[in-house]
Design a protein around this motif. Structure first.
Motif, PDB file in Angstrom:
ATOM      1  N   GLY A  48     -18.683 -26.857 -28.405  1.00  0.00           N
ATOM      2  CA  GLY A  48     -19.670 -27.002 -27.345  1.00  0.00           C
ATOM      3  C   GLY A  48     -19.102 -27.821 -26.208  1.00  0.00           C
ATOM      4  O   GLY A  48     -17.932 -28.227 -26.225  1.00  0.00           O
ATOM      5  N   LEU A  49     -19.927 -28.084 -25.212  1.00  0.00           N
ATOM      6  CA  LEU A  49     -19.471 -28.758 -23.996  1.00  0.00           C
ATOM      7  C   LEU A  49     -18.803 -30.106 -24.268  1.00  0.00           C
ATOM      8  O   LEU A  49     -17.788 -30.430 -23.661  1.00  0.00           O
ATOM      9  N   LYS A  50     -19.341 -30.878 -25.190  1.00  0.00           N
ATOM     10  CA  LYS A  50     -18.800 -32.227 -25.438  1.00  0.00           C
ATOM     11  C   LYS A  50     -17.424 -32.197 -26.082  1.00  0.00           C
ATOM     12  O   LYS A  50     -16.673 -33.185 -26.005  1.00  0.00           O
ATOM     13  N   PHE A  51     -17.095 -31.097 -26.722  1.00  0.00           N
ATOM     14  CA  PHE A  51     -15.857 -31.065 -27.517  1.00  0.00           C
ATOM     15  C   PHE A  51     -14.844 -30.051 -26.967  1.00  0.00           C
ATOM     16  O   PHE A  51     -13.905 -29.692 -27.653  1.00  0.00           O
ATOM     17  N   TYR A  52     -15.046 -29.646 -25.729  1.00  0.00           N
ATOM     18  CA  TYR A  52     -14.219 -28.579 -25.160  1.00  0.00           C
ATOM     19  C   TYR A  52     -13.047 -29.154 -24.376  1.00  0.00           C
ATOM     20  O   TYR A  52     -13.231 -29.960 -23.458  1.00  0.00           O
ATOM     21  N   ALA A  53     -11.831 -28.760 -24.750  1.00  0.00           N
ATOM     22  CA  ALA A  53     -10.615 -29.178 -24.054  1.00  0.00           C
ATOM     23  C   ALA A  53      -9.924 -27.926 -23.502  1.00  0.00           C
ATOM     24  O   ALA A  53      -9.104 -27.309 -24.195  1.00  0.00           O
ATOM     25  N   PRO A  54     -10.248 -27.505 -22.277  1.00  0.00           N
ATOM     26  CA  PRO A  54      -9.727 -26.236 -21.745  1.00  0.00           C
ATOM     27  C   PRO A  54      -8.216 -26.194 -21.627  1.00  0.00           C
ATOM     28  O   PRO A  54      -7.609 -25.113 -21.692  1.00  0.00           O
ATOM     29  N   GLU A  55      -7.577 -27.361 -21.460  1.00  0.00           N
ATOM     30  CA  GLU A  55      -6.116 -27.366 -21.303  1.00  0.00           C
ATOM     31  C   GLU A  55      -5.386 -26.884 -22.556  1.00  0.00           C
ATOM     32  O   GLU A  55      -4.191 -26.535 -22.499  1.00  0.00           O
ATOM     33  N   LEU A  56      -6.101 -26.832 -23.688  1.00  0.00           N
ATOM     34  CA  LEU A  56      -5.466 -26.376 -24.931  1.00  0.00           C
ATOM     35  C   LEU A  56      -5.400 -24.849 -25.022  1.00  0.00           C
ATOM     36  O   LEU A  56      -4.666 -24.301 -25.842  1.00  0.00           O
ATOM     37  N   LEU A  57      -6.153 -24.170 -24.187  1.00  0.00           N
ATOM     38  CA  LEU A  57      -6.225 -22.701 -24.266  1.00  0.00           C
ATOM     39  C   LEU A  57      -5.147 -22.081 -23.383  1.00  0.00           C
ATOM     40  O   LEU A  57      -5.389 -21.674 -22.251  1.00  0.00           O
ATOM     41  N   ASN A  58      -3.932 -22.014 -23.908  1.00  0.00           N
ATOM     42  CA  ASN A  58      -2.826 -21.468 -23.121  1.00  0.00           C
ATOM     43  C   ASN A  58      -2.176 -20.253 -23.763  1.00  0.00           C
ATOM     44  O   ASN A  58      -1.173 -19.746 -23.281  1.00  0.00           O
ATOM     45  N   HIS A  59      -2.746 -19.746 -24.862  1.00  0.00           N
ATOM     46  CA  HIS A  59      -2.247 -18.521 -25.473  1.00  0.00           C
ATOM     47  C   HIS A  59      -2.624 -17.334 -24.586  1.00  0.00           C
ATOM     48  O   HIS A  59      -3.651 -17.339 -23.900  1.00  0.00           O
ATOM     49  N   GLU A  60      -1.779 -16.326 -24.573  1.00  0.00           N
ATOM     50  CA  GLU A  60      -2.028 -15.152 -23.723  1.00  0.00           C
ATOM     51  C   GLU A  60      -3.410 -14.549 -23.973  1.00  0.00           C
ATOM     52  O   GLU A  60      -4.145 -14.211 -23.038  1.00  0.00           O
ATOM     53  N   ARG A  61      -3.810 -14.412 -25.243  1.00  0.00           N
ATOM     54  CA  ARG A  61      -5.110 -13.821 -25.571  1.00  0.00           C
ATOM     55  C   ARG A  61      -6.265 -14.713 -25.102  1.00  0.00           C
ATOM     56  O   ARG A  61      -7.307 -14.213 -24.689  1.00  0.00           O
ATOM     57  N   GLU A  62      -6.063 -16.034 -25.167  1.00  0.00           N
ATOM     58  CA  GLU A  62      -7.095 -16.948 -24.679  1.00  0.00           C
ATOM     59  C   GLU A  62      -7.268 -16.807 -23.173  1.00  0.00           C
ATOM     60  O   GLU A  62      -8.394 -16.757 -22.665  1.00  0.00           O
ATOM     61  N   ARG A  63      -6.153 -16.735 -22.468  1.00  0.00           N
ATOM     62  CA  ARG A  63      -6.215 -16.598 -21.005  1.00  0.00           C
ATOM     63  C   ARG A  63      -6.852 -15.271 -20.606  1.00  0.00           C
ATOM     64  O   ARG A  63      -7.625 -15.202 -19.641  1.00  0.00           O
ATOM     65  N   GLU A  64      -6.546 -14.213 -21.343  1.00  0.00           N
ATOM     66  CA  GLU A  64      -7.141 -12.908 -21.055  1.00  0.00           C
ATOM     67  C   GLU A  64      -8.660 -12.948 -21.240  1.00  0.00           C
ATOM     68  O   GLU A  64      -9.418 -12.421 -20.419  1.00  0.00           O
ATOM     69  N   LEU A  65      -9.090 -13.585 -22.325  1.00  0.00           N
ATOM     70  CA  LEU A  65     -10.523 -13.654 -22.617  1.00  0.00           C
ATOM     71  C   LEU A  65     -11.250 -14.500 -21.576  1.00  0.00           C
ATOM     72  O   LEU A  65     -12.311 -14.101 -21.068  1.00  0.00           O
ATOM     73  N   VAL A  66     -10.690 -15.649 -21.236  1.00  0.00           N
ATOM     74  CA  VAL A  66     -11.315 -16.509 -20.228  1.00  0.00           C
ATOM     75  C   VAL A  66     -11.377 -15.794 -18.880  1.00  0.00           C
ATOM     76  O   VAL A  66     -12.389 -15.842 -18.170  1.00  0.00           O
ATOM     77  N   GLY A  67     -10.302 -15.102 -18.536  1.00  0.00           N
ATOM     78  CA  GLY A  67     -10.269 -14.375 -17.268  1.00  0.00           C
ATOM     79  C   GLY A  67     -11.348 -13.307 -17.204  1.00  0.00           C
ATOM     80  O   GLY A  67     -11.992 -13.107 -16.166  1.00  0.00           O
ATOM     81  N   LEU A  68     -11.558 -12.623 -18.324  1.00  0.00           N
ATOM     82  CA  LEU A  68     -12.581 -11.577 -18.358  1.00  0.00           C
ATOM     83  C   LEU A  68     -13.981 -12.195 -18.293  1.00  0.00           C
ATOM     84  O   LEU A  68     -14.876 -11.652 -17.622  1.00  0.00           O
TER      85      LEU A  68
END
Length: 561
Positions: free
Chosen positions: A460-480
């Motif tokens: 959830g919002l309190k535990f979210y560290a966006p800088e950790l999401l650097n895998h190609e699949r993570e970036r694709e999902l966030v972009g979509l």
């Protein structure tokens, strides 16, 4: 900082680089005040892309590639990249500039989704638009058939999409309760009740028998009345029962109307004469050979339209004209008509009618035409209805495949093209079935989040560290995920709710790829990490967007399947 502000920041630093390049004499042309960024389909091309170098080439008298190099060098030399969270910029092709964000900047959209919840993706773009959305116009003389069914789904979804873009929408059902068909309806009911042959051009489905029995049961004396009085009584009783049945079927289908507008009401309290006077004041009404006409040819119609015939009876166009005046007098500044394929000729005359009323037909009126639907079962087209005696009814379709599958399938195709519904496919719980595929993705995420809770993973919002999401699949999902507001807005502006359906199908597919390549939950004795929390939070955001999209289609988002 929202996803929108991230995009705005990126656009702003590129515009700033252009200003600097111009002031230094490297760019001999005017700089635009706004910049449009695109989301590349190929994620290898970054998170955003711009063709501004190509757009400026002619005015600057420079090669696009040279302009692109100037922009990139200016961004780098003036340390502008970090201010917008940009990790790198590349030049592709003849001068496209591809922009890749830092993980933390790109991942901001997840925060926006969770903060927005059900409202994520909505906008105020259409605030001030008061829209009359008319669809599923039908005679109250029989069950709603497949032609009505497509608009019952699409019209309802379009209303939701327009409201999500800020419009004030009133959904309206136009009841064709006037004319000879009503007398034939009553005569057919009376004949069925008396065990006599029905009129040849009357109504012959089994539902007529059912209605007649119900009417006689509640009023046994109705068959003893004189013929004309009896037909009138059967007409009114049948009308009330059939209209209530249509309401019930539509309610069960998840389609609800704000107004059920009776055609007959247009001729009560002198309203038609009032509407005629309004049209006369605009100067397009004329009399010829004892009939009263509207000169719609003044505005591109293929012929003028008679409103009152020489014998004093009203032509059908009389209702059309009075109904349009009614809509405008009720304060609607946009009237959207959703009509069936057999009403294609209405487009020109309704536009001309609006012009005759002194309105702007390109701004105040829209006519959408829905093409035909075929139902295939066991490899063959279904044409006959057991109850209606004609084509398949809405009720029968729902009995075959369920409300969710029927609605989703009817909405996911552009309405200006014919479509085929495969009943056997829609009964399958496999990825071949689009509605199952999307609903399963939502249910799968809910299961993942339940398991995450059991394992003590905070998300959830309190535990979210966006800088950790650097895998190609993570970036694709966030972009979509970041594209959802744009998809929703285009669906509203283009009147195409199928765009939402196709988007959430793509999102479901993208989540499955992410899930397969990025482990959300720890395995075995692995310790819970911040990365698990970040991925679970990304999953939660994805579920929210899928749920939001399904809600706009009037389809359930199950937590278990």
């Amino acid at each position: 900082m929202s996803a929108e502000s991230v995009q705005s920041k990126v656009a702003a630093v590129i515009l700033k680089a252009l200003d600097i390049a111009k002031s230094e004499g490297q760019l001999p042309c005017d700089v635009p005040s706004q910049l449009i960024l695109d989301r590349p389909k190929n994620r290898d091309h970054g998170d955003y892309a711009t063709s501004i170098a190509l757009a400026l080439a002619k005015e600057a008298n420079m090669q696009p590639g040279v302009i692109a190099k100037v922009i990139v060098k200016t961004l780098t030399d003036n340390k502008l990249l970090t201010t917008a969270g940009i990790s790198k910029v590349d030049i592709a092709g003849p001068g496209f500039i591809n922009i890749t964000l830092e993980s933390a900047s790109q991942g901001v959209v997840v925060t926006e989704i969770l903060a927005g919840g059900k409202k994520f993706g909505t906008s105020n773009t259409l605030v001030g638009k008061k829209i009359n959305l008319e669809f599923v116009s039908a005679n109250p003389t029989g069950p709603l058939h497949l032609g009505h069914t497509r608009w019952a789904a699409v019209g309802d979804s379009l209303g939701r999409v327009l409201a999500a873009a800020g419009a004030q929408v009133s959904r309206e059902f136009y009841v064709n309760d006037r004319g000879n068909q009503m007398d034939l309806f009553g005569a057919s009911l009376r004949a069925a009740a008396l065990g006599k042959a029905r009129p040849e051009d009357g109504y012959h489905g089994e539902y007529i028998e059912d209605l007649a029995k119900e009417i006689v049961k509640s009023n046994p004396q109705i068959t003893q009345l004189a013929e004309s009085e009896s037909i009138s009584a059967f007409t009114q009783a049948g009308y009330k029962l059939q209209l209530e049945q249509q309401r019930k079927v539509l309610d069960n289908f998840g389609t609800h109307f704000d107004t059920w507008f009776s055609e007959r009401s247009l001729y009560e309290d002198n309203f038609f004469n009032h509407s005629l006077d309004k049209l006369k004041k605009e100067g397009h009404v004329f009399e010829q050979e004892g009939a009263i006409w509207l000169r719609t040819t003044d505005f591109g119609d293929d012929k003028d339209r008679v409103m009152i015939k020489s014998d004093g009876t009203f032509a059908y166009f009389a209702s059309d004209s009075a109904y349009y005046v009614s809509k405008r007098e009720r304060g609607f500044n946009l009237c959207i008509y959703m009509l069936g394929a057999d009403h294609h000729g209405y487009l020109g005359r309704i536009k001309a009618l609006a012009a005759c009323a002194g309105d702007d037909p390109e701004k105040d009126v829209e006519v959408l035409i829905g093409q035909m639907v075929k139902i295939i079962e066991d490899g063959a087209e279904l044409k006959l209805s057991k109850r209606a005696g004609t084509i398949i009814t809405l009720e029968e379709l729902v009995e075959k495949v369920g409300t969710d599958a029927a609605r989703y399938t009817l909405i996911r195709f552009p309405t200006d093209t014919p479509m085929v519904m495969d009943v056997d496919l829609l009964r399958k719980n496999t990825n071949e079935n689009p509605v199952y595929y999307v609903q399963y993705a939502h249910a799968r995420i809910c299961a993942v989040l339940r398991n995450a809770k059991e394992l003590g993973i905070n998300y959830g919002l309190k535990f979210y560290a966006p800088e950790l999401l650097n895998h190609e699949r993570e970036r694709e999902l966030v972009g979509l995920l970041a594209q959802y507001p744009k998809v929703l807005l285009s669906a509203a502006q283009l009147r195409q709710p199928h765009r939402v359906a196709r988007y959430i199908e793509e999102l479901a597919a993208q989540y499955h790829r992410f899930y397969n390549d990025c482990r959300v939950l720890p395995l075995g004795d692995e310790k819970v990490s911040d990365l698990n929390s970040a991925r679970a939070t990304l999953s939660q955001a994805t579920a929210q967007v899928i749920s939001n999209g399904l809600d706009l289609l009037g389809v359930n988002a199950p937590e278990k399947m």
